[in-house]
Scaffold this motif. Structure first.
Motif, PDB file in Angstrom:
ATOM      1  N   GLU A  31      72.427  39.566  20.400  1.00  0.00           N
ATOM      2  CA  GLU A  31      72.131  40.265  21.737  1.00  0.00           C
ATOM      3  C   GLU A  31      70.949  39.975  22.339  1.00  0.00           C
ATOM      4  O   GLU A  31      69.890  40.838  22.550  1.00  0.00           O
ATOM      5  CB  GLU A  31      72.329  41.857  21.472  1.00  0.00           C
ATOM      6  N   PRO A  32      70.834  38.933  22.985  1.00  0.00           N
ATOM      7  CA  PRO A  32      69.632  38.295  23.558  1.00  0.00           C
ATOM      8  C   PRO A  32      68.914  39.143  24.680  1.00  0.00           C
ATOM      9  O   PRO A  32      67.840  39.434  24.725  1.00  0.00           O
ATOM     10  CB  PRO A  32      69.857  36.752  23.847  1.00  0.00           C
ATOM     11  N   ASP A  33      70.090  39.550  25.486  1.00  0.00           N
ATOM     12  CA  ASP A  33      69.502  40.451  26.590  1.00  0.00           C
ATOM     13  C   ASP A  33      68.865  41.948  26.316  1.00  0.00           C
ATOM     14  O   ASP A  33      67.654  42.393  26.497  1.00  0.00           O
ATOM     15  CB  ASP A  33      70.663  40.807  27.597  1.00  0.00           C
ATOM     16  N   MET A  34      69.526  42.434  25.363  1.00  0.00           N
ATOM     17  CA  MET A  34      68.921  43.741  24.723  1.00  0.00           C
ATOM     18  C   MET A  34      67.708  43.684  23.921  1.00  0.00           C
ATOM     19  O   MET A  34      66.763  44.212  23.947  1.00  0.00           O
ATOM     20  CB  MET A  34      70.122  44.527  23.890  1.00  0.00           C
ATOM     21  N   TRP A  35      67.720  42.435  23.048  1.00  0.00           N
ATOM     22  CA  TRP A  35      66.704  42.107  22.457  1.00  0.00           C
ATOM     23  C   TRP A  35      65.139  41.855  23.398  1.00  0.00           C
ATOM     24  O   TRP A  35      64.144  42.307  23.077  1.00  0.00           O
ATOM     25  CB  TRP A  35      66.777  40.687  21.419  1.00  0.00           C
ATOM     26  N   MET A  36      65.522  41.201  24.185  1.00  0.00           N
ATOM     27  CA  MET A  36      64.638  40.841  25.261  1.00  0.00           C
ATOM     28  C   MET A  36      64.107  41.874  25.970  1.00  0.00           C
ATOM     29  O   MET A  36      62.734  42.188  25.853  1.00  0.00           O
ATOM     30  CB  MET A  36      65.021  39.605  26.123  1.00  0.00           C
ATOM     31  N   GLN A  37      64.554  42.940  26.564  1.00  0.00           N
ATOM     32  CA  GLN A  37      64.503  44.143  26.981  1.00  0.00           C
ATOM     33  C   GLN A  37      63.703  44.965  26.088  1.00  0.00           C
ATOM     34  O   GLN A  37      62.631  45.329  26.701  1.00  0.00           O
ATOM     35  CB  GLN A  37      65.591  44.706  27.710  1.00  0.00           C
ATOM     36  N   TYR A  46      68.379  37.798  31.891  1.00  0.00           N
ATOM     37  CA  TYR A  46      68.938  39.028  32.079  1.00  0.00           C
ATOM     38  C   TYR A  46      67.964  40.141  31.313  1.00  0.00           C
ATOM     39  O   TYR A  46      67.680  40.949  32.079  1.00  0.00           O
ATOM     40  CB  TYR A  46      70.271  39.276  31.542  1.00  0.00           C
ATOM     41  N   GLY A  47      67.840  40.036  30.299  1.00  0.00           N
ATOM     42  CA  GLY A  47      67.025  40.827  29.517  1.00  0.00           C
ATOM     43  C   GLY A  47      65.361  41.270  30.270  1.00  0.00           C
ATOM     44  O   GLY A  47      65.198  42.156  30.452  1.00  0.00           O
ATOM     45  N   GLN A  48      65.009  39.883  30.481  1.00  0.00           N
ATOM     46  CA  GLN A  48      63.597  40.080  31.293  1.00  0.00           C
ATOM     47  C   GLN A  48      63.520  40.512  32.440  1.00  0.00           C
ATOM     48  O   GLN A  48      62.742  41.350  33.115  1.00  0.00           O
ATOM     49  CB  GLN A  48      63.098  38.589  31.219  1.00  0.00           C
ATOM     50  N   SER A  49      64.719  40.090  33.243  1.00  0.00           N
ATOM     51  CA  SER A  49      64.985  40.671  34.692  1.00  0.00           C
ATOM     52  C   SER A  49      65.078  42.249  34.921  1.00  0.00           C
ATOM     53  O   SER A  49      64.653  42.725  35.688  1.00  0.00           O
ATOM     54  CB  SER A  49      65.825  40.022  35.515  1.00  0.00           C
ATOM     55  N   VAL A  50      65.599  43.024  33.738  1.00  0.00           N
ATOM     56  CA  VAL A  50      65.974  44.360  33.993  1.00  0.00           C
ATOM     57  C   VAL A  50      64.871  45.256  33.210  1.00  0.00           C
ATOM     58  O   VAL A  50      64.877  46.368  33.193  1.00  0.00           O
ATOM     59  CB  VAL A  50      67.114  44.627  33.512  1.00  0.00           C
ATOM     60  N   ALA A  51      63.948  44.549  32.328  1.00  0.00           N
ATOM     61  CA  ALA A  51      62.862  45.351  31.618  1.00  0.00           C
ATOM     62  C   ALA A  51      61.798  45.824  32.507  1.00  0.00           C
ATOM     63  O   ALA A  51      61.223  45.264  33.739  1.00  0.00           O
ATOM     64  CB  ALA A  51      62.250  44.306  30.818  1.00  0.00           C
ATOM     65  N   SER A  52      61.177  47.243  32.310  1.00  0.00           N
ATOM     66  CA  SER A  52      60.122  47.553  33.071  1.00  0.00           C
ATOM     67  C   SER A  52      58.826  47.322  32.340  1.00  0.00           C
ATOM     68  O   SER A  52      58.619  47.495  31.264  1.00  0.00           O
ATOM     69  CB  SER A  52      60.471  48.992  32.905  1.00  0.00           C
ATOM     70  N   HIS A  53      58.114  46.640  33.009  1.00  0.00           N
ATOM     71  CA  HIS A  53      56.816  46.347  32.412  1.00  0.00           C
ATOM     72  C   HIS A  53      55.781  45.928  33.637  1.00  0.00           C
ATOM     73  O   HIS A  53      56.233  45.831  34.792  1.00  0.00           O
ATOM     74  CB  HIS A  53      56.995  45.039  31.527  1.00  0.00           C
ATOM     75  N   GLY A  54      54.435  45.553  33.215  1.00  0.00           N
ATOM     76  CA  GLY A  54      53.340  45.289  34.023  1.00  0.00           C
ATOM     77  C   GLY A  54      52.637  44.104  33.664  1.00  0.00           C
ATOM     78  O   GLY A  54      51.753  43.684  34.094  1.00  0.00           O
ATOM     79  N   PHE A  55      53.466  43.109  32.686  1.00  0.00           N
ATOM     80  CA  PHE A  55      53.115  41.804  32.381  1.00  0.00           C
ATOM     81  C   PHE A  55      52.762  41.030  33.545  1.00  0.00           C
ATOM     82  O   PHE A  55      53.583  40.771  34.325  1.00  0.00           O
ATOM     83  CB  PHE A  55      53.592  41.389  31.330  1.00  0.00           C
ATOM     84  N   LYS A  56      51.785  40.030  33.473  1.00  0.00           N
ATOM     85  CA  LYS A  56      51.403  39.401  34.509  1.00  0.00           C
ATOM     86  C   LYS A  56      52.669  38.130  34.399  1.00  0.00           C
ATOM     87  O   LYS A  56      53.129  37.553  35.334  1.00  0.00           O
ATOM     88  CB  LYS A  56      50.278  38.556  34.398  1.00  0.00           C
ATOM     89  N   MET A  92      61.503  38.458  18.793  1.00  0.00           N
ATOM     90  CA  MET A  92      62.518  39.276  19.556  1.00  0.00           C
ATOM     91  C   MET A  92      63.361  40.066  18.898  1.00  0.00           C
ATOM     92  O   MET A  92      63.862  41.177  19.631  1.00  0.00           O
ATOM     93  CB  MET A  92      63.692  38.006  19.657  1.00  0.00           C
ATOM     94  N   ILE A  93      63.523  40.037  17.543  1.00  0.00           N
ATOM     95  CA  ILE A  93      64.182  40.973  16.576  1.00  0.00           C
ATOM     96  C   ILE A  93      63.377  42.355  16.775  1.00  0.00           C
ATOM     97  O   ILE A  93      62.152  42.035  16.493  1.00  0.00           O
ATOM     98  CB  ILE A  93      64.713  40.591  15.386  1.00  0.00           C
ATOM     99  N   PRO A  94      63.988  43.474  16.928  1.00  0.00           N
ATOM    100  CA  PRO A  94      63.065  44.540  17.009  1.00  0.00           C
ATOM    101  C   PRO A  94      62.671  44.902  15.515  1.00  0.00           C
ATOM    102  O   PRO A  94      63.331  44.783  14.704  1.00  0.00           O
ATOM    103  CB  PRO A  94      64.166  45.643  17.504  1.00  0.00           C
ATOM    104  N   ALA A  95      61.486  45.669  15.532  1.00  0.00           N
ATOM    105  CA  ALA A  95      60.662  45.698  14.061  1.00  0.00           C
ATOM    106  C   ALA A  95      61.768  46.704  13.374  1.00  0.00           C
ATOM    107  O   ALA A  95      61.819  46.389  12.166  1.00  0.00           O
ATOM    108  CB  ALA A  95      59.602  46.527  14.267  1.00  0.00           C
ATOM    109  N   ASP A  96      62.563  47.720  13.760  1.00  0.00           N
ATOM    110  CA  ASP A  96      63.268  48.725  13.176  1.00  0.00           C
ATOM    111  C   ASP A  96      64.444  47.693  12.329  1.00  0.00           C
ATOM    112  O   ASP A  96      64.935  47.987  11.220  1.00  0.00           O
ATOM    113  CB  ASP A  96      63.824  49.721  13.696  1.00  0.00           C
TER     114      ASP A  96
END
Length: 249
Positions: free
Chosen positions: A86-92, A142-152, A55-59
């Motif tokens: 920031e679970p929403d931002m982390w997830m997105q 929330y983070g998952q719901s607003v993320a742009s992606h094409g994962f199944k 979840m935590i961004p690499a940077d």
């Protein structure tokens, strides 16, 4: 469990996902594959692939590691890192960065049906945060719901259970919480090896929680709404790492 050499965290997350799918009644066969993605398997006769990401961004991870190493070289006995929650931002961020990365993968029967497994931050053995408490899961969803992606499928492993998250739009408005005292965060107090008794001295308040600025690292929030706020450290929300040489992540 596929091509890659998993970390302890990735192995635990992958095993939890396979257990989850089998317990749901699916016929699952682990497949060996010499290329990406991280996990390859057959699910009810269909070839599937799954990437694993923390979840935590690499940077952010790198900033924590670097600060720990600097403190170790300076032979500082104790230092502090504050991490915004920031679970929403982390997830997105995790979803969108990984989706951009997998676009470069060679096409295979496994990448045609590609899912993503996001695991909780795993910031150390004494982490006080419950990553499946309601408000944290609300942020994850929330983070998952607003993320742009094409994962199944998007899966989240809290360390205790697997969540299947396939929200196409936010299930509820984003909750910011009370920011009057600053943005929510928690602390890692890292100690050099041989700093005997520091944990007990902290608990007894013999060492002040406020320390010199050069011994403190504030990880910057991802959320623009937090940028002009100070970190708010809840009372008692402390963690201890015993050795600078052992990276918190």
């Amino acid at each position: 469990m596929s091509r890659f050499v998993p970390t302890t965290e990735e192995r635990a997350a992958g095993s939890a996902l396979f257990d989850f799918l089998r317990q749901a009644g699916h016929d699952l066969i682990d497949e060996d594959f010499d290329d990406r993605p991280d996990l390859t398997y057959k699910l009810n006769g269909h070839y599937m692939g799954c990437e694993i990401v923390g979840m935590i961004p690499a940077d952010m991870q790198q900033a924590i590691r670097t600060f720990s190493k600097v403190m170790f070289r300076r032979e500082v006995d104790v230092a502090k890192i504050t991490i915004p929650i920031e679970p929403d931002m982390w997830m997105q961020t995790a979803i969108e960065r990984k989706w951009a990365k997998v676009q470069k993968y060679p096409l295979s029967k496994y990448t045609k049906n590609l899912s993503l497994l996001v695991h909780y931050p795993m910031l150390g053995p004494h982490d006080p945060v419950e990553y499946d408490r309601d408000e944290f899961i609300d942020g994850v969803c929330y983070g998952q719901s607003v993320a742009s992606h094409g994962f199944k499928n998007i899966f989240y492993w809290s360390g205790k259970k697997i969540y299947l998250l396939n929200y196409k739009k936010p299930s509820a408005p984003r909750v910011m919480g009370d920011l009057s005292k600053g943005y929510p965060c928690y602390c890692i107090y890292i100690m050099s090896a041989g700093a005997e008794g520091l944990e007990e001295r902290f608990k007894d308040r013999q060492i002040p929680l406020q320390m010199a600025p050069d011994r403190v690292k504030h990880i910057k929030p991802l959320d623009p709404a937090y940028r002009n706020l100070k970190p708010h450290e809840p009372e008692g929300d402390l963690r201890f790492e015993l050795d600078f040489k052992a990276s918190p992540i």
